[in-house]
Scaffold this active site. Structure first.
Site, PDB file in Angstrom:
ATOM      1  N   GLU A 168    -102.414 -17.553  26.893  1.00 33.40           N
ATOM      2  CA  GLU A 168    -103.377 -16.610  26.319  1.00 33.40           C
ATOM      3  C   GLU A 168    -103.443 -15.420  27.271  1.00 33.40           C
ATOM      4  O   GLU A 168    -104.091 -15.486  28.310  1.00 33.40           O
ATOM      5  CB  GLU A 168    -104.750 -17.279  26.162  1.00 33.40           C
ATOM      6  CG  GLU A 168    -104.747 -18.529  25.293  1.00 33.40           C
ATOM      7  CD  GLU A 168    -104.394 -18.248  23.849  1.00 33.40           C
ATOM      8  OE1 GLU A 168    -104.522 -17.084  23.413  1.00 33.40           O
ATOM      9  OE2 GLU A 168    -103.979 -19.186  23.150  1.00 33.40           O
TER      10      GLU A 168
ATOM     11  N   GLY B 297    -104.836 -15.520  31.258  1.00 33.56           N
ATOM     12  CA  GLY B 297    -104.792 -14.536  32.332  1.00 33.56           C
ATOM     13  C   GLY B 297    -103.820 -13.416  32.015  1.00 33.56           C
ATOM     14  O   GLY B 297    -103.530 -13.133  30.846  1.00 33.56           O
ATOM     15  N   SER B 298    -103.298 -12.796  33.055  1.00 36.23           N
ATOM     16  CA  SER B 298    -102.430 -11.633  32.885  1.00 36.23           C
ATOM     17  C   SER B 298    -101.020 -12.041  32.474  1.00 36.23           C
ATOM     18  O   SER B 298    -100.570 -13.168  32.724  1.00 36.23           O
ATOM     19  CB  SER B 298    -102.366 -10.833  34.188  1.00 36.23           C
ATOM     20  OG  SER B 298    -101.679 -11.574  35.188  1.00 36.23           O
TER      21      SER B 298
ATOM     22  N   CYS C 282    -110.277  -9.531  27.347  1.00 40.10           N
ATOM     23  CA  CYS C 282    -108.849  -9.455  27.007  1.00 40.10           C
ATOM     24  C   CYS C 282    -108.601  -8.853  25.638  1.00 40.10           C
ATOM     25  O   CYS C 282    -107.517  -8.336  25.376  1.00 40.10           O
ATOM     26  CB  CYS C 282    -108.203 -10.835  27.119  1.00 40.10           C
ATOM     27  SG  CYS C 282    -108.950 -12.091  26.061  1.00 40.10           S
TER      28      CYS C 282
ATOM     29  N   VAL D 183     -98.778 -12.996  35.625  1.00 39.06           N
ATOM     30  CA  VAL D 183     -98.989 -14.357  36.134  1.00 39.06           C
ATOM     31  C   VAL D 183     -98.525 -15.379  35.100  1.00 39.06           C
ATOM     32  O   VAL D 183     -97.990 -16.435  35.454  1.00 39.06           O
ATOM     33  CB  VAL D 183    -100.466 -14.586  36.510  1.00 39.06           C
ATOM     34  CG1 VAL D 183    -100.686 -16.019  36.991  1.00 39.06           C
ATOM     35  CG2 VAL D 183    -100.897 -13.601  37.593  1.00 39.06           C
ATOM     36  N   GLY D 184     -98.691 -15.060  33.821  1.00 45.14           N
ATOM     37  CA  GLY D 184     -98.229 -15.959  32.763  1.00 45.14           C
ATOM     38  C   GLY D 184     -96.740 -16.235  32.875  1.00 45.14           C
ATOM     39  O   GLY D 184     -96.283 -17.372  32.629  1.00 45.14           O
TER      40      GLY D 184
END
Length: 470
Positions: free
Chosen positions: A213, A191-192, A247, A195-196
């Site tokens: 990732e 994800g982003s 991505c 948020v990571g």
């Protein structure tokens, strides 16, 4: 409370199974993988329909970008798993005379996978099956934005696996928060970056290892020696597949200022060749996932225009959440479109005077998940490879390095850490356990206390002659 209790119940049942799962045979895991493959092929039409309903994805694109990578991953794992699972013998030097050494590949244990919406079939099943192949139990939290795809993945999982092996939980951020309260052995997040960071912080409370990732602004560099028509053809594919919601999509173009106009013309031609000019009716060009995401893209274009950028193609958001492929020129780093990952069908063109300027531009930004370079000149290729850093590097092509099931996939720095796909994925979800066995007396007891002067002299001699022992 009911949801929290349910999650805790499944977590505890997987905890009870953890050591059984860790010791399952290659034959057991391969049998399950083959069952997954059969289910996918038997339900191909349902999978296509689910992606079509979630965000109007073309069936051919679903097969190409969602189903095919998963089938390729299963095929490779079925072929190689027995070899991957075998302990690796490690040679020993004279210093370890009388011992044998090896690395044992063992499951990490209980794995949580939090997956995104942009490739909801592939980016759920790929890490799920990789983690399972390494002997882990798995709990999955897919994105709430793709309910139809989640439904078919849930059916697949319930048919092939017991819930104390693999279990899926749908819902919004509340579900993620409850899952992150559990003491998993490993968390895999796609994800982003923003948020990571949150996932990593929550995982740190249990000292849980994390694979991230993420994303970033992946440049596509068009060197002076490369055909503009060929570069445009490959960039248009990589940028606008899945409506740019990828991505590793080329985020922006770096090109010499004297070649930019011709390149823009070539890109326009390729867009019209591939998608025509009626984007609202084009079945090959999917929707933006939600109206909120679509509005964000519209705002990026408006912000760029207000700061001096020009729209040379596209720029329109239609009522059915289709966003027209868009080309921006005269962009600069003050614009939001050049500060954050675009994640949509907007292609800014950055013009420069030299390849040195290209490198300086890339180095000012965080390390991207991917970088694309179009050149046939070995010296140019080596120049960019040596002076940049990214998770992956595609030379004269876009996206394909991600589809290669034998290549490791992951980021660098803020675009992520950890690698998966192929053998690297098996390693990522494994604990590499160092094993040393004493086979016969190698007289190591000579070095035990008491530390006499004679022993000290022997250690000194060994230290000076250490290179002879290896």
């Amino acid at each position: 409370m009911e949801l929290k209790n349910r999650i805790t119940q499944v977590f505890n049942s997987q905890k009870e199974r953890k050591y059984f799962q860790k010791n399952t045979t290659a034959q057991y895991r391969i049998k399950k993988l083959k069952a997954v493959k059969k289910y996918i092929l038997d339900h191909q039409t349902e999978i296509e329909s689910a992606l079509k309903e979630d965000f109007s994805k073309a069936p051919a694109e679903t097969l190409l970008t969602e189903v095919m990578p998963v089938i390729a991953m299963i095929n490779l794992t079925v072929k190689k798993l027995k070899r991957w699972m075998k302990p690796k013998r490690i040679s020993s030097s004279l210093l370890f005379f009388g011992t044998s050494s090896s690395i044992s590949y063992e499951a990490k244990g209980q794995v949580l996978i939090i997956s995104p919406w942009n490739y909801p079939f592939q980016l759920n099943l790929y890490p799920i099956l990789t983690a399972f192949s390494a002997g882990n139990t798995v709990m999955i939290k897919p994105s709430e934005y793709t309910p139809q795809t989640n439904k078919i993945i849930g059916k697949l999982i319930s048919e092939v696996f017991d819930e104390n092996e693999i279990c899926l939980f749908e819902g919004e951020v509340e579900v993620t928060n409850i899952l992150m309260e559990q003491a998993f052995d490993h968390v895999f997040f796609t994800g982003s970056t923003s948020v990571g960071k949150i996932i990593m912080e929550k995982a740190s409370k249990h000292l849980t290892s994390v694979s991230l990732e993420l994303g970033g602004k992946s440049p596509a560099i068009i060197a002076d020696d490369f055909s503009l028509r060929t570069a445009a053809e490959r960039v248009v594919w990589g940028k606008f597949v899945n409506a740019g919601q990828t991505c590793v999509a080329p985020d922006y173009i770096l090109i010499h200022k004297d070649r930019s106009a011709e390149f823009v013309t070539a890109v326009k031609e390729q867009i019209e060749n591939r998608y025509g000019n009626q984007f609202t009716q084009n079945e090959d060009f999917c929707q933006i996932i939600t109206q909120r995401h679509a509005q964000r893209l519209k705002d990026l274009v408006q912000d760029a225009k207000s700061k001096g950028a020009k729209v040379l193609f596209g720029g329109h958001l239609f009522e059915n959440r289709k966003f027209e492929p868009t080309i921006l020129i005269d962009v600069n780093e003050s614009m939001q479109v050049m500060q954050e990952e675009i994640f949509g069908p907007i292609l800014p063109i950055v013009t420069v005077d030299s390849k040195a300027d290209m490198v300086k531009f890339i180095q000012r930004l965080d390390n991207p998940l991917a970088m694309y370079l179009f050149s046939e000149d070995k010296e140019v290729i080596e120049f960019f490879r040596q002076n940049t850093q990214s998770g992956g590097l595609g030379i004269n092509e876009t996206l394909l390095h991600v589809a290669h099931s034998r290549l490791p996939f992951g980021g660098a720095g803020k675009s992520g850490h950890g690698r998966y796909h192929g053998h690297e994925g098996f390693i990522e979800f494994s604990n590499q356990r160092a094993v040393l066995k004493r086979k016969f007396d190698g007289k190591m007891s000579y070095f035990y206390p008491p530390y006499t002067e004679k022993l000290k002299a022997l250690i000194d001699m060994t230290l000076r002659k250490l290179n002879y022992f290896f």
